[in-house]
Design a protein around this motif. Structure first.
Motif, PDB file in Angstrom:
ATOM      1  N   GLY A   9       0.813  -1.155  -0.026  1.00 12.57           N
ATOM      2  CA  GLY A   9       0.030   0.054  -0.057  1.00 12.57           C
ATOM      3  C   GLY A   9       0.749   1.279  -0.049  1.00 12.57           C
ATOM      4  N   THR A  10       0.664   1.957  -0.858  1.00 13.36           N
ATOM      5  CA  THR A  10       1.610   3.325  -1.041  1.00 13.36           C
ATOM      6  C   THR A  10       1.005   4.488  -1.086  1.00 13.36           C
ATOM      7  OG1 THR A  10       1.464   3.067  -3.581  1.00 13.36           O
ATOM      8  CG2 THR A  10       3.119   1.814  -2.431  1.00 13.36           C
ATOM      9  N   GLY A  11       0.076   4.465  -0.366  1.00 15.78           N
ATOM     10  CA  GLY A  11      -0.771   6.039  -0.097  1.00 15.78           C
ATOM     11  C   GLY A  11       0.128   6.752   0.801  1.00 15.78           C
ATOM     12  N   VAL A  12      -0.560   7.882   1.431  1.00 18.47           N
ATOM     13  CA  VAL A  12      -0.051   8.728   2.334  1.00 18.47           C
ATOM     14  C   VAL A  12       0.796   8.274   3.545  1.00 18.47           C
ATOM     15  CG1 VAL A  12      -0.454  10.739   3.963  1.00 18.47           C
ATOM     16  CG2 VAL A  12      -1.551  10.482   1.638  1.00 18.47           C
ATOM     17  N   ILE A  13       0.303   7.243   4.307  1.00 20.53           N
ATOM     18  CA  ILE A  13       0.644   6.556   5.328  1.00 20.53           C
ATOM     19  C   ILE A  13       2.160   5.785   4.964  1.00 20.53           C
ATOM     20  CG2 ILE A  13      -0.175   4.432   5.529  1.00 20.53           C
ATOM     21  CD1 ILE A  13       0.125   6.902   8.389  1.00 20.53           C
ATOM     22  N   ALA A  14       2.152   5.288   3.934  1.00 21.93           N
ATOM     23  CA  ALA A  14       3.530   4.804   3.630  1.00 21.93           C
ATOM     24  C   ALA A  14       4.639   5.597   3.511  1.00 21.93           C
ATOM     25  CB  ALA A  14       3.013   3.965   2.156  1.00 21.93           C
ATOM     26  N   GLY A  15       4.508   7.006   3.180  1.00 20.76           N
ATOM     27  CA  GLY A  15       5.532   7.840   3.134  1.00 20.76           C
ATOM     28  C   GLY A  15       6.226   7.879   4.602  1.00 20.76           C
ATOM     29  N   PHE A  16       5.235   7.891   5.714  1.00 19.49           N
ATOM     30  CA  PHE A  16       5.751   8.077   6.869  1.00 19.49           C
ATOM     31  C   PHE A  16       6.762   6.894   7.307  1.00 19.49           C
ATOM     32  CE2 PHE A  16       2.048  10.882   7.094  1.00 19.49           C
ATOM     33  CZ  PHE A  16       2.480  11.776   7.904  1.00 19.49           C
ATOM     34  N   HIS A  17       6.121   5.626   6.793  1.00 18.01           N
ATOM     35  CA  HIS A  17       6.856   4.342   7.034  1.00 18.01           C
ATOM     36  C   HIS A  17       8.447   4.349   6.168  1.00 18.01           C
ATOM     37  CE1 HIS A  17       3.787   1.254   7.944  1.00 18.01           C
ATOM     38  NE2 HIS A  17       3.214   2.611   8.494  1.00 18.01           N
ATOM     39  N   ALA A  18       8.380   5.013   5.252  1.00 18.83           N
ATOM     40  CA  ALA A  18       9.610   5.195   4.309  1.00 18.83           C
ATOM     41  C   ALA A  18      10.651   6.264   4.966  1.00 18.83           C
ATOM     42  CB  ALA A  18       9.612   5.811   2.888  1.00 18.83           C
ATOM     43  N   GLU A  19       9.981   7.362   5.687  1.00 17.13           N
ATOM     44  CA  GLU A  19      10.919   8.148   6.412  1.00 17.13           C
ATOM     45  C   GLU A  19      11.613   7.541   7.805  1.00 17.13           C
ATOM     46  OE1 GLU A  19       8.277  11.327   7.198  1.00 17.13           O
ATOM     47  OE2 GLU A  19       8.428  12.327   5.134  1.00 17.13           O
ATOM     48  N   ALA A  20      10.522   6.721   8.247  1.00 16.81           N
ATOM     49  CA  ALA A  20      10.855   6.057   9.592  1.00 16.81           C
ATOM     50  C   ALA A  20      11.978   4.885   9.323  1.00 16.81           C
ATOM     51  CB  ALA A  20       9.831   5.622  10.342  1.00 16.81           C
ATOM     52  N   LEU A  21      11.898   4.370   8.331  1.00 17.33           N
ATOM     53  CA  LEU A  21      12.962   3.399   7.907  1.00 17.33           C
ATOM     54  C   LEU A  21      14.250   3.756   7.239  1.00 17.33           C
ATOM     55  CD1 LEU A  21      10.458   0.915   5.755  1.00 17.33           C
ATOM     56  CD2 LEU A  21      11.778   0.394   8.007  1.00 17.33           C
ATOM     57  N   ALA A  22      14.250   5.111   6.861  1.00 18.56           N
ATOM     58  CA  ALA A  22      15.375   5.643   6.459  1.00 18.56           C
ATOM     59  C   ALA A  22      16.660   5.518   7.080  1.00 18.56           C
ATOM     60  CB  ALA A  22      15.184   7.104   5.865  1.00 18.56           C
ATOM     61  N   GLY A  23      17.686   5.212   6.633  1.00 15.10           N
ATOM     62  CA  GLY A  23      18.862   4.763   7.445  1.00 15.10           C
ATOM     63  C   GLY A  23      19.052   3.698   8.325  1.00 15.10           C
ATOM     64  N   ARG A  24      17.821   2.976   8.647  1.00 19.63           N
ATOM     65  CA  ARG A  24      17.975   1.839   9.288  1.00 19.63           C
ATOM     66  C   ARG A  24      17.664   0.536   8.613  1.00 19.63           C
ATOM     67  NH1 ARG A  24      16.861   2.094  14.911  1.00 19.63           N
ATOM     68  NH2 ARG A  24      17.641  -0.093  14.456  1.00 19.63           N
ATOM     69  N   ALA A  25      16.946   0.576   7.764  1.00 22.04           N
ATOM     70  CA  ALA A  25      16.540  -0.647   6.846  1.00 22.04           C
ATOM     71  C   ALA A  25      16.197  -0.205   5.514  1.00 22.04           C
ATOM     72  CB  ALA A  25      15.124  -1.382   7.428  1.00 22.04           C
ATOM     73  N   ARG A  26      16.520  -1.458   4.473  1.00 22.61           N
ATOM     74  CA  ARG A  26      16.378  -0.981   2.968  1.00 22.61           C
ATOM     75  C   ARG A  26      14.779  -1.405   2.610  1.00 22.61           C
ATOM     76  NH1 ARG A  26      18.503  -4.958   0.242  1.00 22.61           N
ATOM     77  NH2 ARG A  26      18.902  -6.324   2.367  1.00 22.61           N
ATOM     78  N   ILE A  27      14.138  -0.469   1.935  1.00 19.28           N
ATOM     79  CA  ILE A  27      13.105  -0.964   1.415  1.00 19.28           C
ATOM     80  C   ILE A  27      13.273  -1.674  -0.130  1.00 19.28           C
ATOM     81  CG2 ILE A  27      10.895  -0.276   0.308  1.00 19.28           C
ATOM     82  CD1 ILE A  27      11.049   2.467   2.179  1.00 19.28           C
ATOM     83  N   VAL A  28      12.863  -2.990  -0.085  1.00 17.90           N
ATOM     84  CA  VAL A  28      13.442  -3.657  -1.422  1.00 17.90           C
ATOM     85  C   VAL A  28      12.353  -4.006  -2.316  1.00 17.90           C
ATOM     86  CG1 VAL A  28      15.229  -5.117  -0.038  1.00 17.90           C
ATOM     87  CG2 VAL A  28      12.946  -5.993  -0.165  1.00 17.90           C
ATOM     88  N   ALA A  29      11.012  -3.677  -2.047  1.00 20.59           N
ATOM     89  CA  ALA A  29       9.856  -3.961  -2.781  1.00 20.59           C
ATOM     90  C   ALA A  29       8.763  -3.155  -2.228  1.00 20.59           C
ATOM     91  CB  ALA A  29       9.711  -5.352  -2.716  1.00 20.59           C
ATOM     92  N   ALA A  30       7.929  -3.004  -2.966  1.00 21.74           N
ATOM     93  CA  ALA A  30       6.404  -2.365  -2.735  1.00 21.74           C
ATOM     94  C   ALA A  30       5.398  -3.003  -3.545  1.00 21.74           C
ATOM     95  CB  ALA A  30       6.595  -0.846  -2.855  1.00 21.74           C
ATOM     96  N   THR A  31       4.052  -2.971  -3.167  1.00 26.34           N
ATOM     97  CA  THR A  31       3.085  -3.271  -4.009  1.00 26.34           C
ATOM     98  C   THR A  31       1.794  -2.517  -3.903  1.00 26.34           C
ATOM     99  OG1 THR A  31       1.362  -5.110  -4.655  1.00 26.34           O
ATOM    100  CG2 THR A  31       2.281  -5.036  -2.520  1.00 26.34           C
ATOM    101  N   ASP A  32       1.088  -2.171  -4.825  1.00 24.63           N
ATOM    102  CA  ASP A  32       0.059  -1.405  -4.569  1.00 24.63           C
ATOM    103  C   ASP A  32      -0.997  -1.700  -6.046  1.00 24.63           C
ATOM    104  OD1 ASP A  32      -2.078   0.945  -4.697  1.00 24.63           O
ATOM    105  OD2 ASP A  32      -0.912   1.645  -3.150  1.00 24.63           O
ATOM    106  N   ILE A  33      -2.399  -1.711  -5.584  1.00 28.49           N
ATOM    107  CA  ILE A  33      -3.103  -2.158  -6.700  1.00 28.49           C
ATOM    108  C   ILE A  33      -3.222  -1.101  -8.052  1.00 28.49           C
ATOM    109  CG2 ILE A  33      -4.650  -3.747  -5.661  1.00 28.49           C
ATOM    110  CD1 ILE A  33      -6.865  -1.412  -5.180  1.00 28.49           C
TER     111      ILE A  33
END
Length: 354
Positions: A9-33
């Motif tokens: 799910g790549t809506g608004v809240i997913a941006g908060f997740h990406a910011e929180a993960l930055a520098g701590r974990a790699r986002i390797v994949a995403a999915t959305d309809i």
């Protein structure tokens, strides 16, 4: 440990997740309809692989963590799909539509973990207060207030999944006030009974737009809990009264240390000031604080916060508020078993106004 993460799910809240993960974990994949939203998200956050469905993502990737940023009605099947493949899940609130779904998730966990995003637990003010529970300087808790007084215009509910029992699971009791009363429970512990009312006052929804409850806790404290989306002057307010001090939190959507206030009872000023000053400071509530704790736990191989047990305490209170409001009876914790309609749906046999 170099942790990998996938976003569902790549809506608004997913941006908060990406910011929180930055520098701590790699986002390797995403999915959305929504292919356009998916591509835009991948471009903005440098996500190397995108997939049209979660199943395809799981067929090709084995991330350490999947975060669910989808509408609530999708959470349980998506979590089970991940957990059944041994992939841990961090799920946005509300994590499920019912206690039945939560139990189905627990049955699927295996060696993987399931945690819920309840980021208000992770600010330093909340940590400071929890650290003082049982401290004789504060004394025992007596009463509390937990008010989520928010406002949503009618057009907010034009999004197809909002305001519907089958997709959102409930109104502000389920999707708005949940953050505040989850924080309340994290401080006061296990609740024992609730009496409640719910109403549809003004909004074009099938769900309630207002609820009010009186919650009794195992430690004897009694709290009032109000959840609203019909309150033009928005406020999130929690108040904890102890024998020797009152602790208040006044904010709207997130807090820092300055949002907390402590008032000592006469004659206890020095010891209360000393107790409060000794606690942690400097951490605002938010995804970043919780994600740091989740990633630390995964790196060490331990269950990340907030666990299924923690989540159940909160979800069961939601179900009990609806059950009490719709039946007119007091509901005790543990009462909503598999033979109760409120175990299977938050509206039980149907909301009175429907």
């Amino acid at each position: 440990m170099d942790l990998s993460c996938a976003i569902v799910g790549t809506g608004v809240i997913a941006g908060f997740h990406a910011e929180a993960l930055a520098g701590r974990a790699r986002i390797v994949a995403a999915t959305d309809i929504d292919a356009a939203a998916l591509d835009a998200y991948a471009s903005k956050w440098s996500v190397p692989s995108v997939y049209p469905t979660l199943d395809e993502l799981l067929d090709h990737e084995k991330p350490d963590l999947v975060t669910l940023c989808t509408p609530p009605g999708l959470h349980a099947p998506q979590a089970i799909a991940c957990l059944s493949r041994g992939v841990s899940v961090l799920c946005e609130k509300p994590p499920v539509l019912s206690l039945a779904e939560l139990d189905a998730i627990e049955a699927a966990t295996g060696d993987a973990f399931f945690a819920t995003v309840f980021q208000h637990r992770f600010g330093s003010g909340a940590a400071r207060l929890r650290g003082l529970i049982g401290d004789p300087r504060l004394g025992r808790p007596t009463t509390a207030v937990c008010h989520t007084l928010w406002f949503r215009p009618d057009e907010y509910f034009a999004v197809p999944w909002r305001g519907k029992w089958e997709i959102e699971g409930g109104g502000p009791t389920m999707g708005h006030g949940i953050h505040q009363f989850d924080l309340l429970l994290s401080v006061l512990g296990e609740w024992t009974s609730v009496v409640a009312v719910a109403a549809r006052q003004a909004k074009p929804t099938a769900t309630e737009d207002l609820s009010a409850a009186i919650v009794t806790f195992a430690n004897g404290a009694v709290a009032t809990v109000v959840n609203s989306v019909v309150s033009p002057r928005e406020q999130s307010y929690l108040r904890f009264d102890f024998e020797h001090a009152t602790v208040e939190l006044d904010h709207v959507y997130g807090y820092a240390d300055h949002n907390w206030r402590v008032t000592a009872a006469p004659g206890h000023e020095t010891e209360i000031a000393s107790a409060w000053a000794a606690g942690p400071s400097g951490v605002a509530s938010g995804h970043k604080a919780q994600f740091a704790a989740v990633l630390d736990a995964l790196s060490s191989g331990t269950a990340p916060p907030v666990t299924l047990r923690d989540t159940r305490l909160t979800v069961e209170l939601i179900a009990a508020i609806y059950a009490s409001a719709f039946t007119g009876a007091s509901v005790r914790r543990g009462e909503l078993t598999t033979d109760s309609p409120f175990y299977h749906r938050m509206d039980g046999t149907g909301a009175p106004w429907n």
